[in-house]
Design an enzyme around this catalytic site. Structure first.
Site: not given
Ligand code: IVH
Length: 668
Positions: A32, A34-35, A80-81, A111, A113, A115, A134, A170, A223, A309, A404, A407, A422, A428
């Site tokens: 409250k 905060f609001d 990408s990785l 770390e 990953k 999603d 991206r 992410e 990152y 993965k 159906c 019905c 249906c 129905c």
């Molecule tokens: S590092 C050059 N760290 O995975 C390295 N990526 O295929 C840059 N992702 O596009 C990415 N968790 O969207 C990194 N702890 C993490 C991550 C992460 C998820 C995603 C990210 C990236 C894809 C890599």
């Protein structure tokens, strides 16, 4: 203290409370309070538009303006990785790094990953200046306004941050928000998101940042990029970034040996199921930035990092039967009934088969051993058949039903749609119950105290067959039934009575005419004014209404062509519902802006943007977000963006100031 000082003070306080609440999860003051601070700031900012700041805490609420995303090139490409799926591939990576560093000691940062969808944030002098998706890795969409609505992303930093840097991470939709969103979408007959990743990226690309603000996204950053980062350690730098205000995962660990890495992988392979957000693997990064540079990059990805993965979890079990569910729209969903099997911590007995094409594609037979996966999806699905297990004793082929199951009406398939329906929407049972549930829902008639369970009960007892029966209910019909005392019964009856005052546009939405959602209902109510006029409207009159196309128009004519629907509307009219717009609705309306398309831009002194939007509509105009050849004029306040000005000039679109506009509609 003058207004400017108070504004600055409030902004600083709100940034800090925001951080405590959303990032640290440790609020210092009640919601409250905060609001109240936020309201005070909003009022001051409204009174002093000259102190407008795009990074003010008030700017997280989003606006209704549509945006055409512009694209920019990434300063550093978003790579990408490389993916691995086994421990031996992880060992190969470890070995490659060891050789690449010629025997030097190294640490690996482990770390999760996440999603979701990746984002790159640029900060200048401690302020968020740009957020870019991206895209194709080389250039992405600028989504700064949408990103600003995400509470865990700081708009203004604190502590000892570098003057200029990028931070990547992410954007995620937590499971809880994802499930709530899908429940809402289901109720509104909108297509569901398959997983939180799609929901997050779809939301981030929304044209309406108010939608983004409502969807409760979260973000983890992992990152840092820039010329003058605090130190040489990736892990240590991220800990520093946490102190600047960023949300950094608490689950990062530094590993020295391969065994440390395996331990981390094993732990999270099961423990990740308890996280509030989706993860699909582990990321391993060489910790030292100097060593990262010396290892370098291949064409596509860094040599200093790799993703491991997790296996999508899959179970094998027997298909016993396929049953069919009928939803409120009449859509028929096939459901596989399985021998119970353990999968990702729950027992799975049923899995969706989506539609007839999927069944056909799998060539399913009863008794087949099938593979079930959960993946990122909430509802498990069947991904394959173990044909080897058939050993000659092939069961009956699964064929989609033609009638159906509720019905008996022959099913239909509309052009371009995968689902069977249906068509018996007036008799129905699940469709009838669904219609009643829609009718009473919050955005429709908003009947207090009445929920799906009560509707189900009343339907089963034969007390209601359609929505008009609600208005015949008496307290005596309800009280004493399951879980229903006198008080509850009275509440329901008075809630139903009160709904007689709900305005026409919502009544129209509540009727549940296919394709007539809230916005369309509003448009129709405005254009025709009453149900009688709408009922009489032909295809031409309907499609003449802005944004009403053939599909909606056909659905409306079909609705009124059905005598059962006409009779229902008549019963509701007799029950006293609003079937025309009232004087009050129409007060002050004019056609002064009829046919005009207006873009709102800049900061205003006399009214808020939302108020201007409402004024445009009240006078028959249309508000859109982007300037095009169709724009009649731009309603411009202060600080109109240079890109917009340029575009307006190019297209020769007129620019109208706030005062002139108010005069134009005679509201000054
Ligand atoms: S590092 C050059 N760290 O995975 C390295 N990526 O295929 C840059 N992702 O596009 C990415 N968790 O969207 C990194 N702890 C993490 C991550 C992460 C998820 C995603 C990210 C990236 C894809 C890599």
């Amino acid at each position: 203290m003058d207004a400017k000082q108070r504004i600055d003070q409030l902004r600083a306080e709100l940034h800090r409370h925001n951080y405590n609440y959303y990032v640290l999860n440790a609020p210092e003051i009640p919601d409250k309070a905060f609001d109240d601070l936020m309201r005070e700031l909003q009022d001051l900012e409204a009174a002093h538009p000259e102190y407008m700041d795009p990074n003010s805490p008030t700017q997280r609420v989003g606006s209704d303006l549509s945006k055409n995303f512009t694209q920019v090139a990434h300063k550093y490409p978003m790579l990408s990785l490389g993916n691995t799926y086994s421990e031996s591939e992880v060992a190969d990576f470890y070995e490659r790094v060891r050789r690449g560093l010629e025997g030097e000691d190294f640490e690996i940062c482990c770390e999760l990953k996440y999603d979701g969808t990746s984002i790159s944030l640029t900060y200048e002098d401690g302020r968020l200046v740009q957020a870019v998706t991206r895209g194709d890795g080389v250039q992405g969409d600028v989504v700064t306004d949408n990103v600003k609505t995400i509470r865990t992303i700081p708009l203004v930093l604190h502590g000892d941050y570098p003057p200029s840097f990028e931070i990547r991470g992410e954007i995620l939709m937590p499971w809880e928000s994802f499930e709530a969103l899908n429940r809402e979408r289901e109720a509104r007959e909108e297509p569901l998101f398959a997983n939180p990743r799609n929901a997050a990226s779809g939301t981030l690309k929304s044209q309406n940042s108010a939608v983004v603000a409502a969807r409760k996204l979260d973000a983890y950053l992992y990152y840092l990029l820039g010329e003058d980062l605090p130190g040489d350690g990736h892990y240590e730098n991220l800990q520093a970034a946490r102190a600047w205000g960023f949300k950094i995962s608490e689950h990062m660990r530094k590993a020295r040996t391969l065994q440390d890495i395996y331990d981390y992988i094993h732990y999270w392979d099961t423990e990740r199921k308890n996280l509030p957000v989706a993860t699909d693997g582990i990321v391993l990064k060489v910790n030292s930035l100097r060593q990262q540079r010396s290892l370098g990059y291949t064409a596509k990805s860094p040599r200093w990092a790799i993703a491991y993965k997790f296996q999508a979890e899959r179970a094998r079990t027997r298909l016993n039967e396929v049953t069919y569910q009928v939803g409120r729209t009449g859509a028929v969903t096939p459901v596989a009934n399985l021998d119970p099997v353990q999968l990702s911590g729950t027992v799975v007995r049923r899995a969706s088969l989506h539609n007839a094409d999927i069944i056909e594609g799998l060539d399913l037979h009863l008794g087949d051993m099938v593979y079930v996966e959960k993946g990122g999806e909430i509802i498990p699905k069947i991904t394959g058949v173990d044909t080897e297990a058939r050993d000659g004793s092939l069961g009956e082929k699964v064929r989609f039903i033609s009638r159906c199951p509720e019905c008996g009406t022959p099913l239909v398939r509309y052009e371009g749609e995968a689902a069977h329906y249906c068509p018996n929407d007036t008799a129905c049972p699940p469709q009838l119950k669904g219609k009643i549930e829609h009718f009473i829902s919050r955005r429709a008639m908003d009947i207090d105290g009445l929920g799906p369970e009560t509707v189900d009960l009343l339907y089963q007892k034969g007390l209601i067959r359609d929505v008009s029966d609600l208005y015949k209910l008496r307290v005596e019909d309800l009280k004493g039934r399951e879980r229903m005392g006198l008080k509850t019964a009275e509440n329901i009856i008075s809630g139903i009575a009160a709904s007689r005052a709900v305005p026409f546009e919502r009544v129209l939405f509540a009727l549940g005419i296919r394709f007539v959602g809230e916005t369309v209902a509003k448009k129709l109510a405005r254009a025709f004014g009453s149900i009688d006029a709408l009922r009489r409207a032909d295809m031409q009159a309907l499609t003449d209404v802005d944004e009403i196309g053939d599909r909606i128009a056909q659905s409306i004519t079909a609705y009124f062509a059905n005598p059962l629907n006409r009779a229902l509307v008549e019963r509701l009219e007799q029950a006293g519902l609003q079937f025309s717009r009232t004087e009050e609705d129409m007060a002050g309306q004019t056609d002064r802006l009829a046919g005009q398309t207006v873009v709102i831009s800049g900061v205003f002194a006399r009214h808020s943007r939302d108020e201007y939007k409402a004024l445009i509509e009240k006078h028959g105009g249309k508000n859109t977000g982007s300037i095009s050849a169709k724009t009649s004029f731009i309603l411009a306040g202060d600080n109109m963006g240079p890109a917009k000005l340029e575009k307006a000039r190019k297209l020769g679109v007129r620019i109208v100031g706030e005062d002139d506009f108010l005069q134009m509609i005679d509201e000054s």
